[in-house]
Motif scaffolding. Structure first.
Motif, PDB file in Angstrom:
ATOM      1  N   PRO A 124       0.242 -55.501   8.798  1.00 13.99           N
ATOM      2  CA  PRO A 124       1.165 -55.836   9.946  1.00 13.99           C
ATOM      3  C   PRO A 124       1.154 -57.113  10.595  1.00 13.99           C
ATOM      4  CG  PRO A 124      -1.240 -55.173  10.724  1.00 13.99           C
ATOM      5  CD  PRO A 124      -1.364 -55.207   9.353  1.00 13.99           C
ATOM      6  N   ASP A 134       2.694 -58.277  14.005  1.00 16.15           N
ATOM      7  CA  ASP A 134       4.212 -58.374  14.685  1.00 16.15           C
ATOM      8  C   ASP A 134       4.908 -56.960  14.511  1.00 16.15           C
ATOM      9  OD1 ASP A 134       4.582 -58.430  11.720  1.00 16.15           O
ATOM     10  OD2 ASP A 134       6.322 -59.857  11.864  1.00 16.15           O
ATOM     11  N   GLU A 135       3.734 -55.849  14.041  1.00 23.51           N
ATOM     12  CA  GLU A 135       4.220 -54.555  14.015  1.00 23.51           C
ATOM     13  C   GLU A 135       3.243 -53.673  14.737  1.00 23.51           C
ATOM     14  OE1 GLU A 135       7.099 -54.062  10.091  1.00 23.51           O
ATOM     15  OE2 GLU A 135       5.114 -53.626   9.891  1.00 23.51           O
ATOM     16  N   ARG A 137       2.319 -49.771  14.856  1.00 22.39           N
ATOM     17  CA  ARG A 137       2.704 -48.392  13.957  1.00 22.39           C
ATOM     18  C   ARG A 137       2.121 -47.175  14.523  1.00 22.39           C
ATOM     19  NH1 ARG A 137       0.859 -51.941   8.730  1.00 22.39           N
ATOM     20  NH2 ARG A 137       2.782 -53.249   8.245  1.00 22.39           N
ATOM     21  N   SER A 169      12.251 -48.886  19.281  1.00 23.44           N
ATOM     22  CA  SER A 169      11.474 -48.165  18.142  1.00 23.44           C
ATOM     23  C   SER A 169      12.479 -47.699  17.155  1.00 23.44           C
ATOM     24  CB  SER A 169      10.530 -46.985  18.714  1.00 23.44           C
ATOM     25  OG  SER A 169      11.165 -46.060  19.347  1.00 23.44           O
ATOM     26  N   TYR A 182       7.807 -47.173  14.429  1.00 23.06           N
ATOM     27  CA  TYR A 182       7.298 -48.679  14.245  1.00 23.06           C
ATOM     28  C   TYR A 182       8.065 -49.568  15.464  1.00 23.06           C
ATOM     29  CZ  TYR A 182       5.567 -49.123   9.499  1.00 23.06           C
ATOM     30  OH  TYR A 182       4.700 -49.021   8.279  1.00 23.06           O
ATOM     31  N   ARG A 184       8.819 -53.229  16.048  1.00 27.01           N
ATOM     32  CA  ARG A 184       8.775 -54.879  15.534  1.00 27.01           C
ATOM     33  C   ARG A 184       8.348 -55.490  16.736  1.00 27.01           C
ATOM     34  NH1 ARG A 184      10.575 -58.043  11.226  1.00 27.01           N
ATOM     35  NH2 ARG A 184      10.092 -56.229  10.032  1.00 27.01           N
ATOM     36  N   ASN A 233      -3.750 -48.965  13.896  1.00 22.07           N
ATOM     37  CA  ASN A 233      -3.173 -50.358  14.325  1.00 22.07           C
ATOM     38  C   ASN A 233      -4.582 -51.058  14.498  1.00 22.07           C
ATOM     39  OD1 ASN A 233      -0.217 -50.354  15.326  1.00 22.07           O
ATOM     40  ND2 ASN A 233      -1.187 -48.374  15.734  1.00 22.07           N
ATOM     41  N   TRP A 286      17.163 -49.750   9.672  1.00 22.95           N
ATOM     42  CA  TRP A 286      15.958 -50.975  10.270  1.00 22.95           C
ATOM     43  C   TRP A 286      16.776 -52.184  10.233  1.00 22.95           C
ATOM     44  CZ3 TRP A 286      10.413 -49.965   9.083  1.00 22.95           C
ATOM     45  CH2 TRP A 286      10.068 -48.641   9.583  1.00 22.95           C
ATOM     46  N   THR A 289      15.981 -54.837  13.165  1.00 23.15           N
ATOM     47  CA  THR A 289      14.365 -54.987  13.707  1.00 23.15           C
ATOM     48  C   THR A 289      13.683 -56.497  13.746  1.00 23.15           C
ATOM     49  OG1 THR A 289      13.600 -54.446  11.518  1.00 23.15           O
ATOM     50  CG2 THR A 289      13.809 -52.643  12.875  1.00 23.15           C
TER      51      THR A 289
END
Length: 343
Positions: A124, A134-135, A137, A169, A182, A184, A233, A286, A289
């Motif tokens: 991530p 930076d994600e 999940r 999201s 997800y 971002r 995460n 996406w 994002t």
């Protein structure tokens, strides 16, 4: 593109990548080969690299193709044959370090495919900024008895809560029976903070829909509900990547989709054979994002509210060291003491 009986050389990203044994069947029930897999990744190169470019990846190698034995390769070392491979040092959940492959470009992806990697488990964080995840999940995981219709409903509830918090999201299929949602993020928070936000989100979803959703870490407490797996995460945890092909008989792809497709999305229809045409027709759902990273603050506010109410942290996976404010890692049924017999 050069071809011989045992080797096909693909020119990609300014490199010549060798695909050895290109005719080796990787998906026996379908007939697709190692070269078919490489061509799939070529066909989805733009959205794939938008999702995974610059990130460390964990390789799960299947030397005999899907259905055969596999092993995880954490460490990659450039060789004389491939001195251009880019690697970075990553930490693993148990505290050790490894030199992981970085998905710098499609040449790196196809190099891994040639090594028997069918799909990619993605960090991530980026190699350029390993301190900030930076994600976020959210893994909506089916417990026994959970249908995909329930997974869809759980995804809709997740979107509704995030919308309420002002957090955009983006969903994808897992390539199996679940859905990943997800977010971002702006690169401002570490993995511990992102996990805390995921725990708070999972708990709030369970409070709102206890009939459908659960954040119970212990399987014996979940029942036939969708498990919101917050521990995906945990710091240094990888998740199966967007556009990656699963090593299952159907060659299903972990496919990003738009929220307006949720009611009709069917994972079994999204395969190595069908996804390239879908991308050509619909583009990358996406695509925006990276240009609109989100703040984690609304979810951290939920976490602070829970902590102020006296809640403990949620259990961590067993490979992690014991954490502050963490409850016992013993399943409730094992923790219960037998009642002494009455006289």
């Amino acid at each position: 593109m050069a071809t011989s009986v045992d080797v096909e050389v693909l020119e990609v990203a300014g490199r010549e990548v060798r695909i050895t044994s290109p005719g080796k069947v990787f998906f026996p029930e379908r007939g697709e080969t190692k070269l078919d897999l490489a061509r799939y990744y070529l066909a989805v190169a733009e959205p794939l690299m938008a999702a995974m470019g610059g990130r460390p990846v964990l390789l799960q190698r299947f030397p005999d193709g899907a259905g055969g034995p596999s092993f995880f390769q954490k460490r990659v070392t450039p060789t004389k044959a491939d001195p251009w491979l880019t690697t970075t040092v990553v930490s693993t959940p148990n505290g050790t370090t490894a030199t992981a492959l970085v998905a710098v470009d499609l040449a790196h992806v196809l190099w891994a495919v040639n090594m028997g990697c069918i799909g990619f488990h993605v960090w991530p964080t980026t190699a350029a900024d390993p301190e900030h995840a930076d994600e976020l999940r959210i893994d909506l995981d089916p417990s026994p008895g959970v249908t995909f219709a329930m997974i869809r409903e759980g995804a809709a509830e997740t979107k509704a809560l995030l919308d309420e918090l002002g957090v955009a999201s983006h969903p994808k299929t897992t390539g199996s029976r679940g859905i990943h949602v997800y977010v971002r993020l702006q690169p401002r928070w570490d993995g511990y903070q992102v996990r805390a936000a995921a725990v708070a989100l999972a708990r709030e979803l369970e409070r709102r829909r206890p009939d459908l959703l659960t954040c119970a870490w212990w399987k014996e407490e979940r029942g036939s509900r969708v498990f919101v797996d917050f521990n995906q995460n945990a710091p240094h945890k990888t998740v199966f990547g967007a556009w990656s092909v699963r090593a299952n008989p159907h060659a299903q792809v972990s496919t990003p989709f738009s929220w307006n497709e949720l009611a009709g999305i069917t994972p079994a229809d999204l395969t190595l054979a069908t996804v390239p045409a879908r991308v050509a027709r619909l583009g990358d759902p996406w695509a925006d994002t990276a240009t609109a990273p989100q703040s984690l603050e609304p979810l951290l506010a939920l976490h602070e509210k829970d902590m102020a109410a006296g809640m403990m942290d949620a259990p961590w996976p067993p490979v992690y060291p014991k954490m502050p404010n963490e409850p016992s890692r013993v399943a409730p049924s094992r923790a219960r003491k037998p009642t002494a017999p009455t006289e």
